[in-house]
Motif scaffolding. Sequence first.
Motif, PDB file in Angstrom:
ATOM      1  N   LYS A 100       0.831  -1.209   0.000  1.00 51.82           N
ATOM      2  CA  LYS A 100       0.000   0.000   0.000  1.00 51.82           C
ATOM      3  C   LYS A 100       0.863   1.255   0.000  1.00 51.82           C
ATOM      4  O   LYS A 100       0.524   2.259  -0.642  1.00 51.82           O
ATOM      5  N   GLU A 101       1.978   1.196   0.717  1.00 52.76           N
ATOM      6  CA  GLU A 101       2.892   2.345   0.769  1.00 52.76           C
ATOM      7  C   GLU A 101       3.458   2.637  -0.616  1.00 52.76           C
ATOM      8  O   GLU A 101       3.499   3.784  -1.068  1.00 52.76           O
ATOM      9  N   VAL A 102       3.886   1.594  -1.284  1.00 56.42           N
ATOM     10  CA  VAL A 102       4.486   1.750  -2.612  1.00 56.42           C
ATOM     11  C   VAL A 102       3.445   2.185  -3.641  1.00 56.42           C
ATOM     12  O   VAL A 102       3.757   2.930  -4.577  1.00 56.42           O
ATOM     13  N   ALA A 103       2.212   1.767  -3.447  1.00 53.80           N
ATOM     14  CA  ALA A 103       1.152   2.092  -4.415  1.00 53.80           C
ATOM     15  C   ALA A 103       0.615   3.511  -4.266  1.00 53.80           C
ATOM     16  O   ALA A 103       0.006   4.053  -5.199  1.00 53.80           O
ATOM     17  N   PHE A 111      -2.462   6.669 -12.040  1.00 49.05           N
ATOM     18  CA  PHE A 111      -2.135   5.484 -12.821  1.00 49.05           C
ATOM     19  C   PHE A 111      -3.390   4.623 -12.974  1.00 49.05           C
ATOM     20  O   PHE A 111      -4.190   4.498 -12.048  1.00 49.05           O
ATOM     21  N   SER A 112      -3.551   3.998 -14.133  1.00 48.74           N
ATOM     22  CA  SER A 112      -4.653   3.053 -14.332  1.00 48.74           C
ATOM     23  C   SER A 112      -4.407   1.829 -13.456  1.00 48.74           C
ATOM     24  O   SER A 112      -3.261   1.567 -13.046  1.00 48.74           O
ATOM     25  N   PRO A 113      -5.443   1.044 -13.130  1.00 49.64           N
ATOM     26  CA  PRO A 113      -5.248  -0.141 -12.297  1.00 49.64           C
ATOM     27  C   PRO A 113      -4.166  -1.075 -12.815  1.00 49.64           C
ATOM     28  O   PRO A 113      -3.351  -1.591 -12.053  1.00 49.64           O
ATOM     29  N   GLU A 114      -4.152  -1.290 -14.130  1.00 48.52           N
ATOM     30  CA  GLU A 114      -3.147  -2.183 -14.720  1.00 48.52           C
ATOM     31  C   GLU A 114      -1.744  -1.599 -14.572  1.00 48.52           C
ATOM     32  O   GLU A 114      -0.800  -2.294 -14.173  1.00 48.52           O
ATOM     33  N   ALA A 115      -1.600  -0.308 -14.913  1.00 51.60           N
ATOM     34  CA  ALA A 115      -0.297   0.349 -14.804  1.00 51.60           C
ATOM     35  C   ALA A 115       0.164   0.406 -13.353  1.00 51.60           C
ATOM     36  O   ALA A 115       1.356   0.252 -13.051  1.00 51.60           O
ATOM     37  N   VAL A 120       3.979  -1.146  -9.223  1.00 51.69           N
ATOM     38  CA  VAL A 120       4.237  -1.577  -7.851  1.00 51.69           C
ATOM     39  C   VAL A 120       5.024  -2.883  -7.849  1.00 51.69           C
ATOM     40  O   VAL A 120       5.990  -3.037  -7.093  1.00 51.69           O
ATOM     41  N   ALA A 121       4.616  -3.828  -8.695  1.00 50.66           N
ATOM     42  CA  ALA A 121       5.316  -5.116  -8.764  1.00 50.66           C
ATOM     43  C   ALA A 121       6.769  -4.918  -9.178  1.00 50.66           C
ATOM     44  O   ALA A 121       7.686  -5.548  -8.624  1.00 50.66           O
ATOM     45  N   TRP A 122       6.991  -4.033 -10.154  1.00 51.49           N
ATOM     46  CA  TRP A 122       8.366  -3.753 -10.612  1.00 51.49           C
ATOM     47  C   TRP A 122       9.198  -3.109  -9.507  1.00 51.49           C
ATOM     48  O   TRP A 122      10.339  -3.508  -9.267  1.00 51.49           O
TER      49      TRP A 122
END
Length: 277
Positions: A100-103, A111-115, A120-122
């Motif tokens: 959540k912190e990173v997002a 950012f769009s949900p996909e982006a 965040v994953a990257w």
Amino acid sequence: MPETLLDIQKLVFTYKNAEQTLAEVDFAVNVGEFVALVGRNGSGKTTLTRLAMSLIKPASGKITFQGKNTAAMTPADMARSIGYVFQNPDRQIFHDTVAKEVAYGPQQLGFSPEALNQSVAWALRMTGLTELAGSFPRLLSRGQKQKVAIASAIAMQPKMLILDEPTSGQDPWDGHNLMELLNSLNQQGITIILVTHDMELIAKYATRVAVLDRGHKVFDGTPSELFSGSRDIAAWGLIPPTAVVLGQQLSGVNAQNAAELVKRVMSTIKERSEDYA
């Protein structure tokens, strides 16, 4: 010709009821550089980076980022292009999980949900925090918290990352891992400005060094030029890396870090042994 990312011209700044902190400082950073900003305490390093982020405004002078004047820009505006990591990571951690912190930053930027998920994953993968995505950030180690702060910054896909003493308070292993992370990010195209007192890190990682002393920029060049012995850097409150000092004591051996010193010493020994063979 190198593309200028951040351009600071004739910058003047004074804190209320204090002596002048920055006196007509010129400082430009090109795309892809890894710049170390150094100087004794109170020299104006952190002030300069805070001005670059529009956290404070100059008394006079001009700051542009990618050619755009930042005079009317807010910190939120600058955060779209520059990630800023404070010396104390607790100052910028507010959420109950690492993910959540990173997002949070990318969400604020729309950012769009996909982006958002991809970014965040990257960022978690780059900082080695994927397995800690569900952890409570406040319970992490100092080094891990610093990585959370960096992940939060790079998740917004900045062009530049500014870090204020990121290795302070960390053990050598965490500090090494952090610097390797910054080096990797730099190789992937993120421009780095590193505020630090650690000359060993400068010698090993920085491609350029700018030195501030009493509000003035007194040096701007490569680490090898700074540590060549041609300048009295002690007058600026700087101590050269141990490898540089040892190398200067050995005739004909010049090195900036321990690995390079060992390599040069072994090479010199081999050469001199061959001379007497």
